[in-house]
Design an enzyme around this catalytic site. Structure first.
Site, mmCIF file in Angstrom:
data_model
loop_
_atom_site.group_PDB
_atom_site.id
_atom_site.type_symbol
_atom_site.label_atom_id
_atom_site.label_comp_id
_atom_site.label_asym_id
_atom_site.label_seq_id
_atom_site.Cartn_x
_atom_site.Cartn_y
_atom_site.Cartn_z
ATOM 1 N N HIS A 1 -50.499 18.320 30.155
ATOM 2 C CA HIS A 1 -50.152 17.612 31.395
ATOM 3 C C HIS A 1 -49.396 18.562 32.310
ATOM 4 O O HIS A 1 -48.502 19.287 31.855
ATOM 5 C CB HIS A 1 -49.284 16.393 31.064
ATOM 6 C CG HIS A 1 -48.922 15.589 32.275
ATOM 7 N ND1 HIS A 1 -49.806 14.731 32.889
ATOM 8 C CD2 HIS A 1 -47.773 15.529 33.001
ATOM 9 C CE1 HIS A 1 -49.215 14.177 33.930
ATOM 10 N NE2 HIS A 1 -47.982 14.646 34.023
ATOM 11 N N ASN B 1 -59.349 24.558 31.225
ATOM 12 C CA ASN B 1 -58.603 24.575 29.960
ATOM 13 C C ASN B 1 -59.543 24.719 28.769
ATOM 14 O O ASN B 1 -59.198 25.365 27.773
ATOM 15 C CB ASN B 1 -57.721 23.330 29.830
ATOM 16 C CG ASN B 1 -56.342 23.541 30.426
ATOM 17 O OD1 ASN B 1 -55.617 24.456 30.030
ATOM 18 N ND2 ASN B 1 -55.986 22.720 31.390
ATOM 19 N N ASN C 1 -52.979 16.518 24.326
ATOM 20 C CA ASN C 1 -53.201 16.545 25.775
ATOM 21 C C ASN C 1 -52.315 17.607 26.419
ATOM 22 O O ASN C 1 -51.239 17.926 25.909
ATOM 23 C CB ASN C 1 -52.868 15.187 26.393
ATOM 24 C CG ASN C 1 -53.158 15.134 27.880
ATOM 25 O OD1 ASN C 1 -54.218 15.557 28.322
ATOM 26 N ND2 ASN C 1 -52.222 14.614 28.665
ATOM 27 N N GLY D 1 -63.299 22.311 33.701
ATOM 28 C CA GLY D 1 -63.183 22.794 32.333
ATOM 29 C C GLY D 1 -62.440 24.110 32.200
ATOM 30 O O GLY D 1 -62.746 24.898 31.297
ATOM 31 N N MET E 1 -60.117 12.685 32.674
ATOM 32 C CA MET E 1 -59.473 11.813 33.657
ATOM 33 C C MET E 1 -59.725 10.337 33.374
ATOM 34 O O MET E 1 -60.133 9.567 34.242
ATOM 35 C CB MET E 1 -59.957 12.189 35.066
ATOM 36 C CG MET E 1 -59.750 13.644 35.407
ATOM 37 S SD MET E 1 -58.048 14.221 35.159
ATOM 38 C CE MET E 1 -57.227 13.341 36.467
ATOM 39 N N ARG E 2 -59.446 9.957 32.157
ATOM 40 C CA ARG E 2 -59.643 8.559 31.774
ATOM 41 C C ARG E 2 -58.602 8.201 30.722
ATOM 42 O O ARG E 2 -58.355 8.980 29.804
ATOM 43 C CB ARG E 2 -61.059 8.367 31.216
ATOM 44 C CG ARG E 2 -61.473 6.930 31.023
ATOM 45 C CD ARG E 2 -62.962 6.845 30.786
ATOM 46 N NE ARG E 2 -63.709 7.287 31.953
ATOM 47 C CZ ARG E 2 -63.991 6.506 32.997
ATOM 48 N NH1 ARG E 2 -63.611 5.239 32.998
ATOM 49 N NH2 ARG E 2 -64.665 6.983 34.018
#
Length: 200
Positions: A107, A16, A105, A14, A88-89
């Site tokens: 990345h 971020n 999101n 966590g 992660m899904r």
């Protein structure tokens, strides 16, 4: 300016989430985290959120109707945006449609290069001279949604993978809250695949 209301989805440490929470505390981000939701019951991010008095929810991916339960968990907070902070899904079409253009999101690569898992390792092994991170809207593809902002990170000659990964992560912690503040200021305009950042 009305603070934007956020739900954070995260699966791990966590960091971020912490960067977003800190930006709110330091008034660099006009927002409020309504809840942190995880697909991992013992994810450290849940403890970090609880310590700040933020509501936490575990949605078990092994049970039936995971997607429907995840949608319901998010909808109860009526968020302006859902932040994927190391979730992660892969989100399925039903979830994307339920929150169209509201899912953001981060990345760890300069998309469209190196989508998917282990992006830092992909870039490092490829031998690029620059990598970085990307904040983007989420669509049905793999890290393929419209790009809102990117931050470039140099790959240094003596870098190990760990060095590059840490440098990218530091940029993520800066870029994600900055983008959320642009959204709070209503300065992000989506035109098809192109994202326009409006002047102040």
């Amino acid at each position: 300016m009305k603070p934007i209301e956020l739900v954070v989805l995260a699966s791990g440490r966590g960091t971020n989430y912490e960067a977003i929470a800190l930006a709110i505390e330091e008034e660099r981000l006009s927002g409020r985290i309504k809840a942190v939701i995880s697909d991992k019951e013992n994810a450290p991010v849940l403890d970090k959120a609880r310590s700040k008095g933020i509501e936490t929810i575990f949605v078990d991916p092994k049970e039936n109707n995971f997607e429907e339960r995840l949608i319901a968990a998010c909808k109860q907070f009526s968020p302006d945006y859902i932040c994927l902070a190391g979730f992660m899904r892969i989100l399925r079409k039903g979830f994307i449609e339920a929150f169209r253009d509201q899912i953001i999101n981060i990345h760890p690569s300069l998309l469209p290069a190196f989508p998917g898992l282990k992006a830092q390792e992909q870039a490092f092994n490829y031998g690029v001279k620059y990598s970085g991170c990307t904040v983007h809207f989420v669509d049905e593809g793999m890290d393929s949604g419209p790009i809102i902002a990117q931050s470039v990170v140099p790959v240094k000659e003596r870098d190990a993978l760990k060095d590059l990964t840490e440098r990218i992560l530091r940029e993520e912690h800066t870029l994600f809250p900055q983008v959320l503040q642009l959204l709070a200021e209503k300065r992000v305009e989506l035109k098809g695949r192109k994202v326009v950042i409006l002047d102040e």
